[in-house]
Scaffold this motif. Structure first.
Motif, mmCIF file in Angstrom:
data_model
loop_
_atom_site.group_PDB
_atom_site.id
_atom_site.type_symbol
_atom_site.label_atom_id
_atom_site.label_comp_id
_atom_site.label_asym_id
_atom_site.label_seq_id
_atom_site.Cartn_x
_atom_site.Cartn_y
_atom_site.Cartn_z
ATOM 1 N N ASN A 104 0.805 -1.232 0.000
ATOM 2 C CA ASN A 104 0.000 0.000 0.000
ATOM 3 C C ASN A 104 0.834 1.276 0.000
ATOM 4 O O ASN A 104 0.274 2.368 0.143
ATOM 5 C CB ASN A 104 -0.981 0.029 1.172
ATOM 6 C CG ASN A 104 -2.152 -0.902 0.970
ATOM 7 O OD1 ASN A 104 -2.637 -1.063 -0.137
ATOM 8 N ND2 ASN A 104 -2.617 -1.534 2.043
ATOM 9 N N ARG A 105 2.142 1.168 -0.198
ATOM 10 C CA ARG A 105 3.007 2.352 -0.280
ATOM 11 C C ARG A 105 3.370 2.585 -1.734
ATOM 12 O O ARG A 105 3.954 1.719 -2.381
ATOM 13 C CB ARG A 105 4.271 2.179 0.563
ATOM 14 C CG ARG A 105 4.216 2.646 2.016
ATOM 15 C CD ARG A 105 2.884 2.634 2.617
ATOM 16 N NE ARG A 105 2.807 3.331 3.907
ATOM 17 C CZ ARG A 105 1.686 3.542 4.555
ATOM 18 N NH1 ARG A 105 0.544 3.103 4.053
ATOM 19 N NH2 ARG A 105 1.667 4.187 5.705
ATOM 20 N N ALA A 113 6.064 7.784 -1.789
ATOM 21 C CA ALA A 113 5.138 8.778 -1.256
ATOM 22 C C ALA A 113 5.318 8.914 0.255
ATOM 23 O O ALA A 113 5.720 7.977 0.943
ATOM 24 C CB ALA A 113 3.699 8.370 -1.576
ATOM 25 N N ARG A 114 5.035 10.121 0.749
ATOM 26 C CA ARG A 114 5.064 10.380 2.192
ATOM 27 C C ARG A 114 3.650 10.197 2.729
ATOM 28 O O ARG A 114 2.684 10.637 2.098
ATOM 29 C CB ARG A 114 5.571 11.793 2.475
ATOM 30 C CG ARG A 114 6.954 12.051 1.898
ATOM 31 C CD ARG A 114 7.444 13.462 2.203
ATOM 32 N NE ARG A 114 6.533 14.481 1.718
ATOM 33 C CZ ARG A 114 6.474 14.897 0.455
ATOM 34 N NH1 ARG A 114 7.277 14.357 -0.446
ATOM 35 N NH2 ARG A 114 5.628 15.847 0.088
ATOM 36 N N TYR A 115 3.540 9.586 3.902
ATOM 37 C CA TYR A 115 2.239 9.292 4.480
ATOM 38 C C TYR A 115 2.118 9.878 5.879
ATOM 39 O O TYR A 115 3.018 9.716 6.697
ATOM 40 C CB TYR A 115 2.001 7.777 4.523
ATOM 41 C CG TYR A 115 1.818 7.188 3.145
ATOM 42 C CD1 TYR A 115 0.558 7.124 2.565
ATOM 43 C CD2 TYR A 115 2.907 6.715 2.422
ATOM 44 C CE1 TYR A 115 0.389 6.591 1.291
ATOM 45 C CE2 TYR A 115 2.753 6.183 1.152
ATOM 46 C CZ TYR A 115 1.487 6.125 0.593
ATOM 47 O OH TYR A 115 1.322 5.614 -0.671
ATOM 48 N N GLU A 136 -4.979 8.177 5.569
ATOM 49 C CA GLU A 136 -3.671 8.828 5.614
ATOM 50 C C GLU A 136 -3.605 9.898 4.526
ATOM 51 O O GLU A 136 -4.280 9.788 3.502
ATOM 52 C CB GLU A 136 -2.550 7.811 5.415
ATOM 53 C CG GLU A 136 -2.423 6.795 6.532
ATOM 54 C CD GLU A 136 -1.215 5.907 6.347
ATOM 55 O OE1 GLU A 136 -0.184 6.168 6.968
ATOM 56 O OE2 GLU A 136 -1.312 4.949 5.555
ATOM 57 N N ARG A 137 -2.782 10.895 4.767
ATOM 58 C CA ARG A 137 -2.502 11.891 3.735
ATOM 59 C C ARG A 137 -1.307 11.403 2.927
ATOM 60 O O ARG A 137 -0.236 11.152 3.481
ATOM 61 C CB ARG A 137 -2.209 13.253 4.353
ATOM 62 C CG ARG A 137 -2.102 14.380 3.306
ATOM 63 C CD ARG A 137 -1.777 15.718 3.981
ATOM 64 N NE ARG A 137 -2.706 15.995 5.063
ATOM 65 C CZ ARG A 137 -3.908 16.525 4.898
ATOM 66 N NH1 ARG A 137 -4.353 16.804 3.683
ATOM 67 N NH2 ARG A 137 -4.691 16.759 5.952
ATOM 68 N N GLU A 138 -1.498 11.262 1.620
ATOM 69 C CA GLU A 138 -0.462 10.761 0.720
ATOM 70 C C GLU A 138 0.073 11.916 -0.126
ATOM 71 O O GLU A 138 -0.709 12.616 -0.774
ATOM 72 C CB GLU A 138 -1.055 9.671 -0.174
ATOM 73 C CG GLU A 138 -0.096 9.076 -1.193
ATOM 74 C CD GLU A 138 -0.800 8.069 -2.083
ATOM 75 O OE1 GLU A 138 -0.685 6.859 -1.813
ATOM 76 O OE2 GLU A 138 -1.481 8.507 -3.047
ATOM 77 N N GLU A 144 -0.932 15.889 -3.486
ATOM 78 C CA GLU A 144 -1.301 15.144 -2.291
ATOM 79 C C GLU A 144 -2.809 14.964 -2.236
ATOM 80 O O GLU A 144 -3.563 15.699 -2.860
ATOM 81 C CB GLU A 144 -0.801 15.833 -1.020
ATOM 82 C CG GLU A 144 -1.414 17.185 -0.738
ATOM 83 C CD GLU A 144 -0.927 17.741 0.593
ATOM 84 O OE1 GLU A 144 -1.766 18.157 1.406
ATOM 85 O OE2 GLU A 144 0.310 17.747 0.816
ATOM 86 N N ASP A 174 -8.986 6.750 -4.596
ATOM 87 C CA ASP A 174 -8.483 7.156 -3.278
ATOM 88 C C ASP A 174 -8.876 6.137 -2.213
ATOM 89 O O ASP A 174 -8.205 6.022 -1.185
ATOM 90 C CB ASP A 174 -9.025 8.540 -2.908
ATOM 91 C CG ASP A 174 -8.413 9.647 -3.759
ATOM 92 O OD1 ASP A 174 -7.455 9.366 -4.519
ATOM 93 O OD2 ASP A 174 -8.895 10.797 -3.666
ATOM 94 N N ARG A 176 -8.467 2.882 -1.643
ATOM 95 C CA ARG A 176 -7.587 1.919 -2.296
ATOM 96 C C ARG A 176 -8.068 0.472 -2.224
ATOM 97 O O ARG A 176 -7.730 -0.337 -3.089
ATOM 98 C CB ARG A 176 -6.172 2.033 -1.684
ATOM 99 C CG ARG A 176 -5.505 3.368 -1.973
ATOM 100 C CD ARG A 176 -5.064 3.481 -3.423
ATOM 101 N NE ARG A 176 -4.767 4.830 -3.832
ATOM 102 C CZ ARG A 176 -3.625 5.490 -3.571
ATOM 103 N NH1 ARG A 176 -2.670 4.905 -2.877
ATOM 104 N NH2 ARG A 176 -3.461 6.725 -3.992
#
Length: 222
Positions: A104-105, A113-115, A136-138, A144, A174, A176
């Motif tokens: 999922n990353r 991506a930063r989560y 989470e904010r991706e 983003e 979004d 997922r």
């Protein structure tokens, strides 16, 4: 017949102009599924810009001029390359990008991506179950969004790396773990793109007797 046409000429002209407007310039699309939660909810009606990428002959798929190309992060409507169903998803990777997902990353061109964890949402119905999704904010490649996952889901959480072919795009929902996107239908050819989603026009809660969600009226989509 001629008398009827003459008596109703203004209504007929209005309907024709409305049809041209919706088929070539802008349209509004009701969203019946949860694949873009939490950005777009079931019961939202989304305004889409049909001039974002192409100028088409009204009432057809014939392209007169190419006006632009999708950017990473754009929310687009398109015809599924599998069965032609109209879908709405987010563009995650562009032609030539190398993209993969590991547990999922998301990674694009080697950048992960930063989560930022945002906690759980209130439980929602998924089939016969009520599940509280993890959100989470991706953030990646200059864009983003808030994404979510459903605990216990068996959706594809890993794929690739793959290189996106020329004139094709990789799209994801979004939400997922509840989205029929490029993990299942493959890359989306540019010729299948219809429009770019711009904002929510109106919204109603389909699970609560279609009560209006006034706070969502006119909300821009990012």
């Amino acid at each position: 017949m001629k008398t009827w046409l003459h008596a109703n000429r203004r209504i007929i002209a209005f309907l024709l102009l409305l049809g041209v407007f919706r088929s070539a310039i802008a349209d509004w699309n009701p969203v019946p599924t949860a694949s873009m939660r939490p950005t777009i909810l079931e019961g939202d009606v989304v305004l889409v810009n049909r001039l974002a990428y192409d100028l088409r002959v009204p009432f057809s798929d014939t392209v007169l001029a190419r006006l632009g190309d999708p950017c990473r992060g754009d929310i687009v409507t398109f015809s599924s390359p599998q069965d032609g169903t109209r879908l709405i998803k987010r563009v995650v990777a562009l032609p030539g990008d190398t993209v993969e997902m590991r547990d999922n990353r998301l990674l694009v061109n080697g950048e992960q991506a930063r989560y930022e964890p945002l906690g759980r949402e209130s439980p929602v119905h998924v089939g016969q179950r009520r599940i509280a999704a993890e959100r989470e904010r991706e953030a990646i490649a200059g864009s983003e969004r808030i994404v979510q996952w459903l605990p216990g889901s068996t959706a594809h959480s890993s794929f690739g790396p793959v290189v996106v072919p020329a004139d094709e795009y990789l799209v994801l929902g979004d939400n997922r773990d509840n989205s029929e996107d490029s993990r299942y239908i493959g890359f989306v050819p540019r010729t299948k793109l219809i429009a770019r989603a711009e904002r929510i026009l109106v919204s109603a809660d389909i699970l609560d007797h279609w009560q209006p969600r006034f706070a969502r009226f006119g909300t821009p989509l990012h």
